[in-house]
Design a protein around this motif. Sequence first.
Motif, PDB file in Angstrom:
ATOM      1  N   ASP A 257       0.718  -1.199  -0.037  1.00 47.56           N
ATOM      2  CA  ASP A 257      -0.023  -0.066  -0.060  1.00 47.56           C
ATOM      3  C   ASP A 257       0.893   1.249   0.030  1.00 47.56           C
ATOM      4  O   ASP A 257       0.411   2.347   0.283  1.00 47.56           O
ATOM      5  N   VAL A 258       2.142   1.093  -0.340  1.00 46.29           N
ATOM      6  CA  VAL A 258       3.145   2.292  -0.301  1.00 46.29           C
ATOM      7  C   VAL A 258       3.818   2.337  -1.676  1.00 46.29           C
ATOM      8  O   VAL A 258       4.498   1.352  -1.731  1.00 46.29           O
ATOM      9  N   VAL A 259       3.778   3.360  -2.468  1.00 48.18           N
ATOM     10  CA  VAL A 259       4.460   3.634  -3.691  1.00 48.18           C
ATOM     11  C   VAL A 259       5.154   4.891  -3.752  1.00 48.18           C
ATOM     12  O   VAL A 259       4.818   6.060  -3.540  1.00 48.18           O
ATOM     13  N   ILE A 260       6.517   4.733  -4.205  1.00 46.31           N
ATOM     14  CA  ILE A 260       7.381   5.784  -4.536  1.00 46.31           C
ATOM     15  C   ILE A 260       6.951   6.201  -5.830  1.00 46.31           C
ATOM     16  O   ILE A 260       7.259   5.477  -6.643  1.00 46.31           O
ATOM     17  N   SER A 261       6.622   7.498  -6.123  1.00 50.73           N
ATOM     18  CA  SER A 261       6.497   7.984  -7.332  1.00 50.73           C
ATOM     19  C   SER A 261       7.143   9.381  -7.905  1.00 50.73           C
ATOM     20  O   SER A 261       7.294  10.089  -6.818  1.00 50.73           O
ATOM     21  N   THR A 266       0.745  13.440 -11.878  1.00 48.37           N
ATOM     22  CA  THR A 266      -0.328  13.819 -11.322  1.00 48.37           C
ATOM     23  C   THR A 266      -1.478  12.807 -11.497  1.00 48.37           C
ATOM     24  O   THR A 266      -2.288  12.512 -10.478  1.00 48.37           O
ATOM     25  N   ARG A 267      -1.783  12.387 -12.757  1.00 44.58           N
ATOM     26  CA  ARG A 267      -2.921  11.659 -13.063  1.00 44.58           C
ATOM     27  C   ARG A 267      -2.668  10.065 -12.417  1.00 44.58           C
ATOM     28  O   ARG A 267      -3.682   9.645 -11.576  1.00 44.58           O
ATOM     29  N   LEU A 268      -1.799   9.600 -12.451  1.00 39.07           N
ATOM     30  CA  LEU A 268      -1.194   8.418 -11.776  1.00 39.07           C
ATOM     31  C   LEU A 268      -1.559   8.268 -10.372  1.00 39.07           C
ATOM     32  O   LEU A 268      -1.878   7.538  -9.886  1.00 39.07           O
ATOM     33  N   ASP A 274      -6.611   7.194  -4.825  1.00 38.22           N
ATOM     34  CA  ASP A 274      -8.043   6.995  -5.039  1.00 38.22           C
ATOM     35  C   ASP A 274      -7.981   5.430  -4.674  1.00 38.22           C
ATOM     36  O   ASP A 274      -9.245   4.999  -4.281  1.00 38.22           O
ATOM     37  N   ASN A 275      -7.188   4.742  -4.972  1.00 38.18           N
ATOM     38  CA  ASN A 275      -7.136   3.281  -4.768  1.00 38.18           C
ATOM     39  C   ASN A 275      -6.675   2.914  -3.447  1.00 38.18           C
ATOM     40  O   ASN A 275      -6.321   1.599  -3.180  1.00 38.18           O
ATOM     41  N   GLY A 276      -6.274   3.870  -2.523  1.00 43.02           N
ATOM     42  CA  GLY A 276      -6.019   3.448  -0.969  1.00 43.02           C
ATOM     43  C   GLY A 276      -4.507   3.403  -0.893  1.00 43.02           C
ATOM     44  O   GLY A 276      -4.015   2.926   0.191  1.00 43.02           O
ATOM     45  N   PHE A 277      -3.689   3.748  -1.980  1.00 44.28           N
ATOM     46  CA  PHE A 277      -2.240   3.656  -1.638  1.00 44.28           C
ATOM     47  C   PHE A 277      -1.695   4.978  -0.944  1.00 44.28           C
ATOM     48  O   PHE A 277      -2.278   6.119  -1.266  1.00 44.28           O
ATOM     49  N   THR A 278      -0.736   4.901  -0.165  1.00 54.84           N
ATOM     50  CA  THR A 278       0.023   6.049   0.335  1.00 54.84           C
ATOM     51  C   THR A 278       1.284   6.401  -0.867  1.00 54.84           C
ATOM     52  O   THR A 278       1.882   5.480  -1.135  1.00 54.84           O
ATOM     53  N   VAL A 279       1.473   7.629  -1.387  1.00 55.99           N
ATOM     54  CA  VAL A 279       2.060   7.754  -2.521  1.00 55.99           C
ATOM     55  C   VAL A 279       3.260   8.892  -1.903  1.00 55.99           C
ATOM     56  O   VAL A 279       2.886   9.799  -1.254  1.00 55.99           O
ATOM     57  N   GLU A 280       4.536   8.399  -1.790  1.00 55.30           N
ATOM     58  CA  GLU A 280       5.751   9.064  -1.590  1.00 55.30           C
ATOM     59  C   GLU A 280       6.208   9.635  -2.573  1.00 55.30           C
ATOM     60  O   GLU A 280       6.693   9.057  -3.605  1.00 55.30           O
ATOM     61  N   GLU A 281       5.751  11.039  -2.913  1.00 52.51           N
ATOM     62  CA  GLU A 281       6.443  11.849  -4.286  1.00 52.51           C
ATOM     63  C   GLU A 281       7.650  12.314  -3.949  1.00 52.51           C
ATOM     64  O   GLU A 281       7.997  12.833  -3.164  1.00 52.51           O
ATOM     65  N   VAL A 282       8.668  12.077  -4.934  1.00 48.60           N
ATOM     66  CA  VAL A 282       9.704  12.494  -5.074  1.00 48.60           C
ATOM     67  C   VAL A 282      10.044  13.008  -6.531  1.00 48.60           C
ATOM     68  O   VAL A 282       9.492  12.854  -7.444  1.00 48.60           O
ATOM     69  N   PRO A 283      11.161  14.007  -6.428  1.00 53.25           N
ATOM     70  CA  PRO A 283      11.355  14.569  -7.604  1.00 53.25           C
ATOM     71  C   PRO A 283      12.544  13.575  -8.292  1.00 53.25           C
ATOM     72  O   PRO A 283      13.620  13.294  -7.886  1.00 53.25           O
ATOM     73  N   TYR A 284      12.128  13.310  -9.629  1.00 52.92           N
ATOM     74  CA  TYR A 284      13.035  12.494 -10.142  1.00 52.92           C
ATOM     75  C   TYR A 284      12.927  12.629 -11.886  1.00 52.92           C
ATOM     76  O   TYR A 284      13.282  11.848 -12.618  1.00 52.92           O
TER      77      TYR A 284
END
Length: 304
Positions: A257-261, A266-268, A274-284
């Motif tokens: 349930d945790v994704v680095i993105s 934005t759309r992803l 919306d599907n219950g994931f925690t999104v850890e956003e990083v600059p890449y």
Amino acid sequence: MLKLNVKNETSRLRAVVLGTAVSNGPTPTVEEAYDPKSLEHIKAGTYPVEADMVKEMEAVAEVFKKYDVEVFRPELIADCNQIFARDIAFVIDDIFVKANILPNREEELDAIQYVIDKIDASKVIRPPEEVHIEGGDVMLWNDHIFIGTYKGSDYKSYITARTNMEGVQWVKDHFPNKTVKEFDLVKSKLEPRDNALHLDCCFQPVGINKGIIYKSGFREESDYMYLVDLFGKDNLFHITREEMYHMNSNVFSIAEDVVISERNFTRLNTWLRDNGFTVEEVPYAEIAKQEGLLRCSTLPLIRD
């Protein structure tokens, strides 16, 4: 000793090799480009600079620290691109496979030898020379192994064709208890928007039963349909050609349930939340200019 265990892409991560952008070397020449996206940025004068890429990778290291993941970094080789740890090796179950990579990248493997030394030597294998296989093409999904390849008769003329059918057969031979399914990927030497360098450039599972997919990355519709049938169409997030170019399918899961993105996806990222994931956003976005992203720069060693 490291007790390796990787059975899928999304179970809770405990230990990982994260590449490094330090001492990355000068901007390659046009002749030195390995892929069409790097080529595009070399020509445009927008190829990423070391300081920016180091900063991006440190942001990922911080996320790993937050989740208490043990992180290994390669030993430094002067003027060598050591970002893409995924290319050089991969783990299936408790077996560490050294990849047969482009010959001039061999020293990247030497730089993680200190990690390999922590693994039971009987669990470290290397395929024979005629077998070409890179970690970006090998994707574990419990009792399945998905492998990206290129079946065109002009395989040899494509530097972007990384895993051959001998590679697929080798995995089948060594992991007979797994369902091994290969996918014929679209390759281009000149147009990055039509080049799936590895399978993770056009597909990746997330969570327990979901995935990110780019339909036109597959040369055969039947390969795409195989994944649709397996995951269910509603469980797949379909990305556009432009999103594929920016590497939207190349995120990295720390847990189910945790994704680095990348922060610009934005759309992803909205769909993931919306599907219950925690999104850890990083600059890449700078590293993405080399046609690789988060999955490409990580080599998972232990997942629960």
